[in-house]
Design a protein around this motif. Structure first.
Motif, PDB file in Angstrom:
ATOM      1  N   MET B   8      46.327  25.197  38.037  1.00 38.69           N
ATOM      2  CA  MET B   8      44.318  25.666  38.133  1.00 38.69           C
ATOM      3  C   MET B   8      44.280  27.145  38.824  1.00 38.69           C
ATOM      4  O   MET B   8      43.380  27.772  38.642  1.00 38.69           O
ATOM      5  CB  MET B   8      44.175  24.489  39.791  1.00 38.69           C
ATOM      6  CG  MET B   8      42.292  24.669  39.631  1.00 38.69           C
ATOM      7  SD  MET B   8      41.979  24.114  38.184  1.00 38.69           S
ATOM      8  CE  MET B   8      41.731  22.151  38.367  1.00 38.69           C
ATOM      9  N   PRO B   9      45.210  27.968  39.864  1.00 35.77           N
ATOM     10  CA  PRO B   9      45.415  29.169  39.275  1.00 35.77           C
ATOM     11  C   PRO B   9      45.109  30.170  38.611  1.00 35.77           C
ATOM     12  O   PRO B   9      43.990  30.438  38.410  1.00 35.77           O
ATOM     13  CB  PRO B   9      46.150  28.686  40.487  1.00 35.77           C
ATOM     14  CG  PRO B   9      47.269  28.143  41.449  1.00 35.77           C
ATOM     15  CD  PRO B   9      46.127  27.259  40.324  1.00 35.77           C
ATOM     16  N   LEU B  10      45.972  29.279  37.798  1.00 37.22           N
ATOM     17  CA  LEU B  10      45.724  29.617  36.381  1.00 37.22           C
ATOM     18  C   LEU B  10      44.581  29.861  35.287  1.00 37.22           C
ATOM     19  O   LEU B  10      44.103  30.503  34.887  1.00 37.22           O
ATOM     20  CB  LEU B  10      47.022  29.220  35.105  1.00 37.22           C
ATOM     21  CG  LEU B  10      46.647  30.424  33.801  1.00 37.22           C
ATOM     22  CD1 LEU B  10      47.423  31.820  34.168  1.00 37.22           C
ATOM     23  CD2 LEU B  10      48.007  29.173  33.093  1.00 37.22           C
ATOM     24  N   PHE B  44      33.115  43.148  41.355  1.00 42.49           N
ATOM     25  CA  PHE B  44      33.419  43.256  42.897  1.00 42.49           C
ATOM     26  C   PHE B  44      33.935  41.674  43.420  1.00 42.49           C
ATOM     27  O   PHE B  44      35.023  41.234  43.538  1.00 42.49           O
ATOM     28  CB  PHE B  44      31.998  43.635  44.474  1.00 42.49           C
ATOM     29  CG  PHE B  44      32.823  45.380  43.143  1.00 42.49           C
ATOM     30  CD1 PHE B  44      33.480  45.951  43.068  1.00 42.49           C
ATOM     31  CD2 PHE B  44      31.727  45.889  44.171  1.00 42.49           C
ATOM     32  CE1 PHE B  44      34.001  47.574  43.644  1.00 42.49           C
ATOM     33  CE2 PHE B  44      31.085  47.769  43.692  1.00 42.49           C
ATOM     34  CZ  PHE B  44      31.833  47.728  43.757  1.00 42.49           C
ATOM     35  N   LEU B  45      32.407  40.583  43.370  1.00 39.42           N
ATOM     36  CA  LEU B  45      32.854  39.797  43.637  1.00 39.42           C
ATOM     37  C   LEU B  45      34.262  38.999  43.170  1.00 39.42           C
ATOM     38  O   LEU B  45      34.784  38.043  43.695  1.00 39.42           O
ATOM     39  CB  LEU B  45      30.854  38.914  43.147  1.00 39.42           C
ATOM     40  CG  LEU B  45      30.388  39.358  44.591  1.00 39.42           C
ATOM     41  CD1 LEU B  45      29.129  38.291  43.832  1.00 39.42           C
ATOM     42  CD2 LEU B  45      30.494  38.981  45.702  1.00 39.42           C
ATOM     43  N   CYS B  46      34.306  39.651  41.318  1.00 40.06           N
ATOM     44  CA  CYS B  46      35.599  38.691  40.571  1.00 40.06           C
ATOM     45  C   CYS B  46      37.173  39.190  41.333  1.00 40.06           C
ATOM     46  O   CYS B  46      37.611  37.769  41.965  1.00 40.06           O
ATOM     47  CB  CYS B  46      35.286  39.133  39.238  1.00 40.06           C
ATOM     48  SG  CYS B  46      33.950  37.818  38.651  1.00 40.06           S
ATOM     49  N   PHE B  51      41.987  38.579  44.733  1.00 42.72           N
ATOM     50  CA  PHE B  51      42.594  38.557  45.582  1.00 42.72           C
ATOM     51  C   PHE B  51      42.975  36.471  46.533  1.00 42.72           C
ATOM     52  O   PHE B  51      44.063  37.026  46.864  1.00 42.72           O
ATOM     53  CB  PHE B  51      41.522  39.693  47.338  1.00 42.72           C
ATOM     54  CG  PHE B  51      42.471  40.694  46.882  1.00 42.72           C
ATOM     55  CD1 PHE B  51      43.142  41.533  45.980  1.00 42.72           C
ATOM     56  CD2 PHE B  51      41.078  41.571  46.590  1.00 42.72           C
ATOM     57  CE1 PHE B  51      43.328  42.915  45.429  1.00 42.72           C
ATOM     58  CE2 PHE B  51      41.009  43.440  46.309  1.00 42.72           C
ATOM     59  CZ  PHE B  51      42.053  44.260  45.641  1.00 42.72           C
ATOM     60  N   VAL B  52      42.545  36.142  46.520  1.00 42.74           N
ATOM     61  CA  VAL B  52      42.149  35.009  47.174  1.00 42.74           C
ATOM     62  C   VAL B  52      43.300  34.419  46.460  1.00 42.74           C
ATOM     63  O   VAL B  52      43.906  33.782  46.631  1.00 42.74           O
ATOM     64  CB  VAL B  52      40.797  34.131  47.325  1.00 42.74           C
ATOM     65  CG1 VAL B  52      40.779  32.623  46.932  1.00 42.74           C
ATOM     66  CG2 VAL B  52      39.574  34.804  47.899  1.00 42.74           C
ATOM     67  N   ALA B  61      38.223  39.004  51.598  1.00 41.36           N
ATOM     68  CA  ALA B  61      36.203  39.361  52.711  1.00 41.36           C
ATOM     69  C   ALA B  61      36.523  40.618  53.097  1.00 41.36           C
ATOM     70  O   ALA B  61      34.465  40.668  53.064  1.00 41.36           O
ATOM     71  CB  ALA B  61      37.282  38.322  53.739  1.00 41.36           C
ATOM     72  N   VAL B  62      37.024  41.482  53.030  1.00 42.45           N
ATOM     73  CA  VAL B  62      36.819  42.583  53.278  1.00 42.45           C
ATOM     74  C   VAL B  62      36.417  43.679  51.894  1.00 42.45           C
ATOM     75  O   VAL B  62      35.348  44.286  52.119  1.00 42.45           O
ATOM     76  CB  VAL B  62      37.893  43.566  53.946  1.00 42.45           C
ATOM     77  CG1 VAL B  62      37.766  44.882  53.669  1.00 42.45           C
ATOM     78  CG2 VAL B  62      38.260  43.469  55.202  1.00 42.45           C
TER      79      VAL B  62
END
Lengths: 394, 227
Positions: B8-10, B44-46, B51-52, B61-62
Motif C-alpha cells: 500500500m505505501p507504494l 506542500f501537502l503532498c 514524509f508520512v 506535521a511541521v
C-alpha cells in the motif's frame, strides 16, 4: 480469515477503517453543530434579556423551539443559491468546502474516551502537532472565499482573516509548549494521563490556559475578534456574497472548529475523559476496570466538558464588544506572545529545577485571586434605569 | 526490503507523488497568481504525505504547520493585496528556455543517478536505528583485571519521532542550528528596517500629536486614521 487478519489487511487498514472513523466523526460533528446553533441563539437571547427562537415545532409538540434545529438546514437547502457572475468560479466553490476537510480530519485525531473503547482516534506519535497543522489550514477557505467573491468587503474580510490567523497562530502554538514540557509528550493520551497523575494542566499552566482561550477565540473569528465578518464595517465580511448552502458550509466549519478547539482545551488543560487529580478519582485505570460502561462514562465526561466550553464561547460572545484592528494586533503581538514566551521560560526553568509544585502553587494563587475579585461587592447601580425584566418562559 | 517498494505505501506514493509533480508544474504554468499559490499549497501537502510514508511524522506535521499554515497564507495575503487578476498575454517561453532546459535536465540526471538504489539509499533502512537516541552517563565500570574506573557509558533508547528530531537539533547539531537561527534573526531585522521608514516632515505636520505619540510608522498612522 481471522479477525486479526481482517484488521491488519492493508485494504482494511488504509481504506475501510479511515472511512468508517471519518463517517463517525462526521455524524458526531453534524449533531453537535446542529444543536449548538439552537443553543447559541437561545442563550444569546437570554443573555440579552429576550426570548430567542422558542416557537418552531410547538405546533407538533416539540418543546423549547427545538424544531429550529431542523428548520434551519431546511431553509438553507431551499434558499436560492446566488453565484456572483464576476466571481472566480473555482475558488468561489472551493471556499466553503476547503475548511471542512481539516475540521473533520482533526476529529479522527482526538481521543474522546479511554483508549480501547471509544477513542475515534488514529494514534499518531505527533498528534497534537498534526492537529495544530490542520487547524492552521482552515483559514484558506475564508481567504479564498473573500477573494473569489470579487467584492471589496469580502476581500477586506479575507485579508483581515489572514492577518489575524497568522498573528494568533503564534501565541496559540506557544501556549501549548509549556503543557508539552510538563507532560513530556505530543500525544494527547499521554498528556491526559499526566494530568490524572498530577493536576489538571490549567492549575500549573494557568497563564498558558488564559492565552489559549483568547487565541482560540481569535482563531475562530468569534465575537471579540470577529473582524473578518464585522457586520457594522464590512456588511458580512468574507461571506457577503455567499448564500444558501454555501453560507451554511461556512457556518458548519466555524462551529466544527469551535468543537475542535474545545476538545483541545479539554484534553490539554482540563483532564480529558478523567475526573481525577493526583491519581485519585475516576482515572483511566478505574474507567478501564468498568469495561464498556467505563468507556461510555469517560466519553460522556469528555463531551460534557466540551459542551461546557462551548457555553464559554457563547458567554464570551455575549459579553465583549469587538476589538479595533490595531488593538487586535497589539493584543496578539505585544501582549500575548511575550506572555507566552515568558511562560515557556519560567516553566522550562522550573521543570529543569524539578519544582513543578511551584507552578501549581502559583496557579492556585491566581485562581483564588480571580475568584475573590469576581466575588467582590458590585458597585451600586441606579435602580431607575429602565431595562427589560429578565424573561422566563411560562 | 524497503517498505516503500511494496504494498500500500507504494500505491499511495505513486498517487501522491504524481499529484505533487503535476501540481508543482502547474504552479509555474498557471496564469493567475492565486491559482499558482493554491497549487503550491497542494504540492506542500503532498510532500507532507510523502514524509508520512517515510515515517517522518514530525517533519510532515511541521511541513503543514509552517509552510501551509504560515508561509502560504502570507503568500496569498501579498498576492491579494497586489490584486493581479491575470497576467497580460505575453510570450510564455522565456528567451533562455534552451539553457534552462539544459540545466534542468542536468540536475534531473544527477538526482536520478544519486537516488538509484544502492547509491544514496539508506544502506540499512531500519527506522528504529534512526530513532535511537543515546544518553550518556558516568558509570563505575569494573575492568577485566578487577579495577573499577569511571567511564562514559552510552545507553541507547528508541524514542518517538519528535524526540529524535529534538535530540538531533538541540544536542548533535546545536551549533549549526543556533547559527541558522541567527541568520534568520538578521533577515528579520532587515525586513523590519526596510518596512519601517521615517515620516516625512510634511506628514509629521499633518499628523495629530496624539497619534504620533502612540504610533511611529506610517502604516500604523494610516490604520489609526481609518479605524
Amino acid at each position: 480469515m481471522t479477525t486479526l487478519a481482517a484488521i491488519t489487511n492493508p485494504w482494511m487498514h488504509y481504506l475501510i477503517w479511515p472511512v468508517v472513523k471519518f463517517s463517525i466523526a462526521f455524524i458526531i460533528v453534524q449533531g453537535i453543530v446542529a444543536a449548538m446553533n439552537w443553543i447559541e441563539r437561545r442563550l444569546l437571547g437570554l443573555f440579552q434579556a429576550r426570548l430567542g427562537p422558542n416557537r418552531v415545532g410547538s405546533e407538533i409538540g416539540i418543546p423549547w423551539g427545538l424544531g429550529q434545529i431542523i428548520a434551519d438546514p431546511v431553509k438553507f437547502l431551499l434558499k436560492e443559491d446566488i453565484v456572483p457572475s464576476s466571481s472566480e468560479k473555482v475558488a468561489y466553490y472551493l471556499g466553503p468546502i476547503l475548511p471542512l476537510v481539516p475540521a473533520f480530519i482533526v476529529f479522527c485525531l482526538i481521543p474522546f474516551g479511554p483508549p480501547p473503547t471509544f477513542a475515534v482516534t488514529s494514534n499518531v506519535n505527533v498528534g497534537l502537532l498534526l492537529i495544530l497543522a490542520m487547524t492552521s489550514t482552515v483559514v484558506y477557505g475564508i481567504i479564498l472565499g473573500g477573494w473569489a467573491s470579487n467584492n471589496k468587503y469580502s476581500l477586506m474580510g479575507g485579508l483581515r482573516s489572514a492577518a489575524q490567523m497568522v498573528s494568533y497562530e503564534v501565541p496559540f502554538g506557544l501556549s501549548i509548549v509549556g503543557v508539552l514540557m510538563l507532560a513530556g509528550s505530543l500525544e494527547l493520551e499521554e498528556i491526559i494521563r499526566y494530568q490524572e497523575r498530577n493536576a489538571w494542566m490549567f492549575i500549573p499552566q494557568i497563564v498558558a490556559c488564559f492565552i489559549f482561550i483568547v487565541a482560540m477565540n481569535a482563531e475562530n473569528n468569534r465575537t471579540p475578534f470577529d473582524l473578518p465578518e464585522a457586520e457594522s464595517e464590512l456588511v458580512a465580511g468574507y461571506h457577503t456574497e455567499y448564500s444558501a448552502m454555501k453560507f451554511a458550509f461556512y457556518m458548519l466549519s466555524e462551529y466544527s472548529m469551535m468543537v475542535v478547539n474545545c476538545c483541545l482545551i479539554v484534553s490539554l488543560f482540563f483532564g480529558g475523559w478523567t475526573l481525577a487529580m493526583g491519581g485519585f478519582g475516576l482515572t483511566t485505570a478505574v474507567l478501564k476496570g468498568w469495561g464498556l460502561l467505563g468507556g461510555l462514562l469517560g466519553t460522556l465526561i469528555f463531551v460534557t466538558k466540551v459542551m461546557t466550553f462551548m457555553l464559554v464561547y457563547i458567554w464570551t460572545r455575549a459579553t465583549f464588544p469587538r476589538f479595533r484592528f490595531d488593538q487586535l494586533m497589539d493584543l496578539g503581538w505585544k501582549f500575548l506572545i511575550p506572555l507566552a514566551l515568558a511562560n515557556i521560560f519560567v516553566t522550562g526553568i522550573v521543570v529543569l529545577a524539578g519544582g513543578e509544585w511551584l507552578l501549581s502553587v502559583f496557579g492556585v494563587a491566581v485562581i483564588v485571586a480571580v475568584v475573590v475579585f469576581m466575588m467582590r461587592k458590585p458597585e451600586k447601580v441606579s435602580r431607575k434605569v429602565m431595562h427589560a425584566s429578565p424573561v422566563s418562559e411560562a | 526490503m524497503d517498505e516503500l517498494t511494496q504494498g500500500m505505501p507504494l500505491v499511495v506514493f505513486l498517487i501522491i507523488g504524481t499529484i505533487a509533480v503535476a501540481s508543482s508544474i502547474l504552479v509555474v504554468a498557471m496564469r493567475n497568481p492565486v491559482h499558482s499559490a493554491l497549487f503550491l499549497l497542494l504540492t506542500f501537502l503532498c510532500v507532507a504525505v510523502l514524509f508520512v510514508i517515510r515515517e517522518a511524522e514530525f517533519v510532515a506535521a511541521v511541513q503543514v504547520l509552517v509552510y501551509a499554515g504560515g508561509i502560504m497564507v502570507l503568500f496569498l495575503f501579498v498576492v491579494m493585496l497586489i490584486n493581479v487578476r491575470h497576467l497580460p498575454e505575453e510570450r510564455v517561453m522565456s528567451r533562455f528556455w534552451k539553457g534552462g532546459f539544459a540545466v534542468g535536465l542536468g540536475i534531473f540526471i544527477l538526482f536520478a543517478a544519486l537516488v538509484r538504489p544502492g547509491v544514496y539509499h539508506d544502506p540499512n533502512p531500519n527506522t528504529k536505528e534512526l530513532r535511537t537516541v543515546r544518553t550518556y552517563r558516568m558509570r563505575n565500570v569494573r575492568q577485566a583485571d578487577g579495577t573499577v574506573i569511571r567511564k562514559r557509558v552510552a545507553r541507547p533508547r528508541v524514542v518517538g519521532n519528535s524526540e529524535a528530531v529534538g535530540m538531533m537539533l538541540y544536542r548533535d547539531y546545536l551549533v549549526p542550528f543556533e547559527v541558522i537561527s541567527l541568520f534568520l534573526l538578521v533577515a528579520m531585522i532587515g525586513a523590519i528596517i526596510i518596512g519601517k521608514r521615517e515620516l516625512s516632515a510634511d506628514e509629521e505636520e499633518t499628523t495629530p500629536a496624539f497619534i504620533l505619540e502612540r504610533t511611529e510608522t506610517e502604516r500604523e498612522v494610516k490604520e489609526s486614521f481609518s479605524a
